[in-house]
Design an enzyme around this catalytic site. Structure first.
Site, short mmCIF file in Angstrom:
data_model
loop_
_atom_site.label_atom_id
_atom_site.label_comp_id
_atom_site.label_asym_id
_atom_site.label_seq_id
_atom_site.Cartn_x
_atom_site.Cartn_y
_atom_site.Cartn_z
N GLY A 56 -11.68 0.63 -1.70
CA GLY A 56 -10.93 -0.52 -1.18
C GLY A 56 -11.70 -1.14 -0.03
NE ARG A 57 -7.58 -5.32 2.86
CZ ARG A 57 -6.51 -4.71 2.33
NH1 ARG A 57 -6.41 -3.40 2.31
NH2 ARG A 57 -5.52 -5.43 1.84
CB ILE A 58 -11.87 1.44 4.81
CG1 ILE A 58 -10.77 0.71 5.60
CG2 ILE A 58 -12.68 2.33 5.75
CD1 ILE A 58 -9.71 1.61 6.23
CB THR A 117 -12.05 8.29 8.08
OG1 THR A 117 -12.53 7.61 6.90
CG2 THR A 117 -13.22 8.77 8.90
NE ARG A 139 -2.28 8.41 6.95
CZ ARG A 139 -2.88 7.40 7.59
NH1 ARG A 139 -4.16 7.49 7.91
NH2 ARG A 139 -2.19 6.31 7.90
CD GLU A 163 -3.80 13.58 11.58
OE1 GLU A 163 -3.28 12.71 12.30
OE2 GLU A 163 -4.62 13.34 10.70
CG HIS A 206 -5.58 9.93 12.78
ND1 HIS A 206 -4.57 10.30 11.93
CD2 HIS A 206 -5.97 8.69 12.36
CE1 HIS A 206 -4.34 9.32 11.04
NE2 HIS A 206 -5.18 8.33 11.29
CB ALA A 227 -10.95 6.00 11.81
#
Ligand code: GLV
Length: 324
Positions: free
Chosen positions: A154-156, A234, A236, A265, A284, A286
């Protein structure tokens, strides 16, 4: 005037946008509100601005008939029961786009740090162990010309791929059904998961967390990876089976992991992953640049305000309920 509950202090711009239009109640502690407090506050509010640490479930919505909008200060929304919100006609906002480049920067920082053992090397210096230059001291893996496997294009994932082209990496990926043009531009090749696991020197995870991606990286997947492979997460924490990851890192089935996210977490201090030198863990962060966290706040506020006015949000997870 609409009342909104904001579950943590956040950068000022978004909060100011809300204060101009609403009565704003902010949870001031750094730790999340206890679930009973979150439920009570939600029940007295028209809008909820939540964080990924807040569990916004059906029980909360059931007790909050006044609640008309939920806006998550994150791109991920696995903390929210989307079907429950949709059933109640509550639009849910999230913040894609504004954090893409910062998250990709960070994934690449972790990739480089793991490849060249930066955190170990830094601990070595601080511990006073640096006595001389040595040909075999702290050897790592080359990034240039290596194969990068991106799970979730996707985008990332695409933004990580764009960075990898600068390092002359071969890029393979899974997912990203509508990413054909970008893939062609970047010279990236779509493969199946098994090929990605078997052929990658680096695997970077960029999937959302859902039923299909929970423990995507399990014992079997780790066994398919190269013994020299480096895993970067990065996405989940639950996308990786952390018990299996510990076993694989300990046994040398893969070389290294760099984790921005963990399960649970925060990671518990007795988690065995913390005993491993070949596991780099950060909390967490990023999207944690000043500019990006401010932009996330602006989008989250804009989503909330749009939802309260009954207008389309900039980014809505369940747009089918908007305007109903
Ligand atoms: C962070 O993890 C986000 O989903 O924005």
């Amino acid at each position: 005037m609409d009342r909104v509950f904001v579950t943590r202090q956040m950068p000022p711009t978004g909060l100011e946008m809300l204060r101009e239009a609403c009565e704003v109640v902010v949870w001031e502690d750094d730790l999340p509100p206890p679930q009973d407090v979150l439920m009570q506050e939600a029940a007295q509010s028209d809008g909820l601005l939540s964080l990924l640490t807040d569990k916004v479930d059906a029980a909360l919505m059931e007790q909050a008939p006044r609640l008309r909008v939920i806006s998550n200060y994150a791109v991920g929304y696995d903390n929210i029961d989307i079907p429950a919100a949709t059933e109640r006609g509550i639009p849910v906002g999230h913040t894609p786009g504004v954090l893409t480049e910062s998250c990709a920067d960070h994934a690449f920082a972790l990739l480089l740090a793991a490849a060249r053992r930066i955190s170990e090397a830094e601990r070595y210096v601080r511990a006073g162990k640096w006595q001389t230059w040595h040909p075999t001291l702290l050897l790592g893996q080359d990034v240039h010309n290596a194969t990068l496997g991106i799970a979730g294009f996707g985008r990332i994932g695409q933004a990580v791929a764009r960075r990898a082209t600068g390092f002359g990496m071969r890029i393979i990926y899974t997912g990203g059904s509508s990413a054909g043009d970008v893939a062609t531009e970047l010279g990236a090749e779509q493969v199946d998961m098994e090929t990605l696991l078997r052929e990658s020197d680096f695997i970077s995870l960029h999937t959302p967390l859902n039923a299909d991606t929970t423990h995507l990286i399990n014992a079997e997947a780790l066994q398919m990876m190269k013994k020299t492979a480096i895993l970067i997460n990065t996405a989940r924490g639950k996308v990786v089976d952390s018990t299996a990851l510990y076993a694989a890192l300990k046994a040398g089935d893969i070389a290294y992991a760099a984790l921005d996210v963990t399960d649970p977490e925060p990671i518990t201090m007795d988690d065995p992953l913390l005993t491993l030198d070949n596991c780099l863990i950060v909390p967490h962060i990023a999207s944690a640049s000043y500019a990006t966290r401010d932009r996330i706040g602006q989008i989250a506020a804009a989503n909330l305000l749009a939802g309260l006015k009954g207008e389309p949000m900039l980014h809505c997870v369940n747009p089918q309920v908007q305007g109903k």
